[in-house]
Write a protein that holds these residues in place. Structure first.
Motif, mmCIF file in Angstrom:
data_model
loop_
_atom_site.group_PDB
_atom_site.id
_atom_site.type_symbol
_atom_site.label_atom_id
_atom_site.label_comp_id
_atom_site.label_asym_id
_atom_site.label_seq_id
_atom_site.Cartn_x
_atom_site.Cartn_y
_atom_site.Cartn_z
ATOM 1 N N THR A 111 -14.732 -28.172 -0.485
ATOM 2 C CA THR A 111 -15.934 -28.539 0.252
ATOM 3 C C THR A 111 -17.150 -28.251 -0.618
ATOM 4 O O THR A 111 -17.042 -27.684 -1.709
ATOM 5 C CB THR A 111 -16.036 -27.757 1.580
ATOM 6 N N VAL A 112 -18.302 -28.661 -0.141
ATOM 7 C CA VAL A 112 -19.580 -28.294 -0.755
ATOM 8 C C VAL A 112 -20.407 -27.583 0.300
ATOM 9 O O VAL A 112 -20.529 -28.080 1.433
ATOM 10 C CB VAL A 112 -20.345 -29.529 -1.269
ATOM 11 N N ILE A 113 -20.933 -26.423 -0.043
ATOM 12 C CA ILE A 113 -21.817 -25.732 0.894
ATOM 13 C C ILE A 113 -23.265 -25.970 0.467
ATOM 14 O O ILE A 113 -23.635 -25.755 -0.682
ATOM 15 C CB ILE A 113 -21.505 -24.219 1.004
ATOM 16 N N ASP A 114 -24.050 -26.470 1.410
ATOM 17 C CA ASP A 114 -25.479 -26.707 1.204
ATOM 18 C C ASP A 114 -26.230 -25.681 2.049
ATOM 19 O O ASP A 114 -26.035 -25.617 3.273
ATOM 20 C CB ASP A 114 -25.862 -28.126 1.641
ATOM 21 N N PHE A 115 -27.076 -24.902 1.420
ATOM 22 C CA PHE A 115 -27.744 -23.808 2.127
ATOM 23 C C PHE A 115 -29.013 -23.433 1.377
ATOM 24 O O PHE A 115 -29.291 -23.934 0.275
ATOM 25 C CB PHE A 115 -26.816 -22.589 2.213
ATOM 26 N N SER A 116 -29.791 -22.546 1.957
ATOM 27 C CA SER A 116 -30.908 -21.927 1.255
ATOM 28 C C SER A 116 -30.723 -20.422 1.333
ATOM 29 O O SER A 116 -29.966 -19.911 2.162
ATOM 30 C CB SER A 116 -32.248 -22.331 1.875
ATOM 31 N N TYR A 117 -31.418 -19.723 0.444
ATOM 32 C CA TYR A 117 -31.300 -18.272 0.458
ATOM 33 C C TYR A 117 -32.633 -17.614 0.122
ATOM 34 O O TYR A 117 -33.507 -18.222 -0.509
ATOM 35 C CB TYR A 117 -30.201 -17.791 -0.496
#
Length: 293
Positions: free
Chosen positions: A9-15
């Motif tokens: 999968t690909v995880i798209d997020f901000s941090y």
């Protein structure tokens, strides 16, 4: 016995980063399982790996704002406006950010900073707790896409989305391809990637006044003249954010990848109306939109 799945999968997020501020990111996930064979003579059915483990990862970090709990630059508190909502106050070196969102939009990690290592440890613990007993080991590999050209990190939220894209602080690491009169222009790509490096992209339609933004008391005591305010009600709850001008791009549309591609194309056309432009904008890894002007 070991079982592997590449590109699960690909995880798209901000941090939250104490230096860069709120950073959009996209990581590809590979999985390696170690264990004994079950009654079906498998370590784990591939269908289970692809469905269950992906679902666990998505629920834990995908389309969320990842918060390092041990970082002194970040404060998290319960919202005083809505149940099951939280405030996040980030005083980074680059800028100050203040948010309110449903608690499900945040992932709090027991770490001092968000890195591939800290996210890998966090996910490994969560996934192993939900796998069958014959699975003795799990090795996750989180990796950014290899990009030979310029790229940018951006954070946004989509109020009209009925899924997790509605979360006001999730993001992506994306490349872009720009063509000027049918010729690829690396100069234009460099310009836009520099312009949108670690940017927050907001829609003008979501702008609210300071009087109507819902933030923590700490946030209200530290707001600057350079802060802009955006808020909306979506299916998951109320979302608010205050962002400084220097890390903000306000667009005249929603921030879907389709409309961002069109926005860039229109900006280029305004500067050189006699010329033709093609914008191939990516949203994370392997997906995006094409616009012409």
């Amino acid at each position: 016995m070991q079982l592997f799945v590449k590109d699960l999968t690909v995880i798209d997020f901000s941090y939250c980063c104490s230096e860069r501020g709120i950073v959009g990111e996209s990581w590809i996930v590979d999985v390696l399982l170690d264990g004994s064979l079950n009654d079906m003579k498998m370590v784990l059915d591939f269908a289970v790996v692809k469905k269950q483990i992906k679902a666990i990862i998505d629920d834990a970090v995908d389309h969320k704002l990842l918060i390092p709990e041990q970082c002194s630059s970040v404060q998290v508190s319960e919202s005083t406006f809505h149940k099951e909502h939280e405030f996040v106050d980030l005083a980074a070196s680059r800028a100050q950010y203040y948010l309110q969102s449903p608690a499900c939009a945040f992932a709090k990690l027991p770490a001092s900073e968000i890195t591939i290592s800290s996210v890998t440890d966090y996910l490994t613990t969560i996934i192993l707790a939900q796998l069958p007993n014959n699975v003795a080991g799990l090795e996750l590999t989180l990796r950014p896409e290899k990009i030979d050209s310029d790229f940018y990190h951006y954070t946004h939220g989509l109020k009209l989305h009925d899924g997790n894209c509605q979360r006001i602080a999730h993001g992506h690491r994306s490349k872009i391809e720009l063509f000027h009169n049918d010729n690829r222009s690396t100069d234009l790509e460099h310009f836009w990637c520099h312009r949108w490096q670690d940017i927050y992209i907001a829609s003008e339609d979501d702008r609210v006044s300071k009087q109507h933004i819902q933030l923590s008391e700490n946030a209200h005591s530290k707001l600057l003249d350079s802060h802009h305010y955006f808020a909306y009600q979506a299916p998951q709850g109320r979302f608010d954010i205050a962002v400084e001008t220097k890390v903000l791009e306000v667009v005249d549309c929603d921030s879907t990848v389709e409309l961002l591609a069109d926005y860039i194309a229109r900006q280029l056309k305004l500067q050189q109306p006699q010329d033709n432009f093609t914008v191939i904008a990516y949203e994370g890894v392997g997906k995006g939109a094409i616009a012409h002007a």
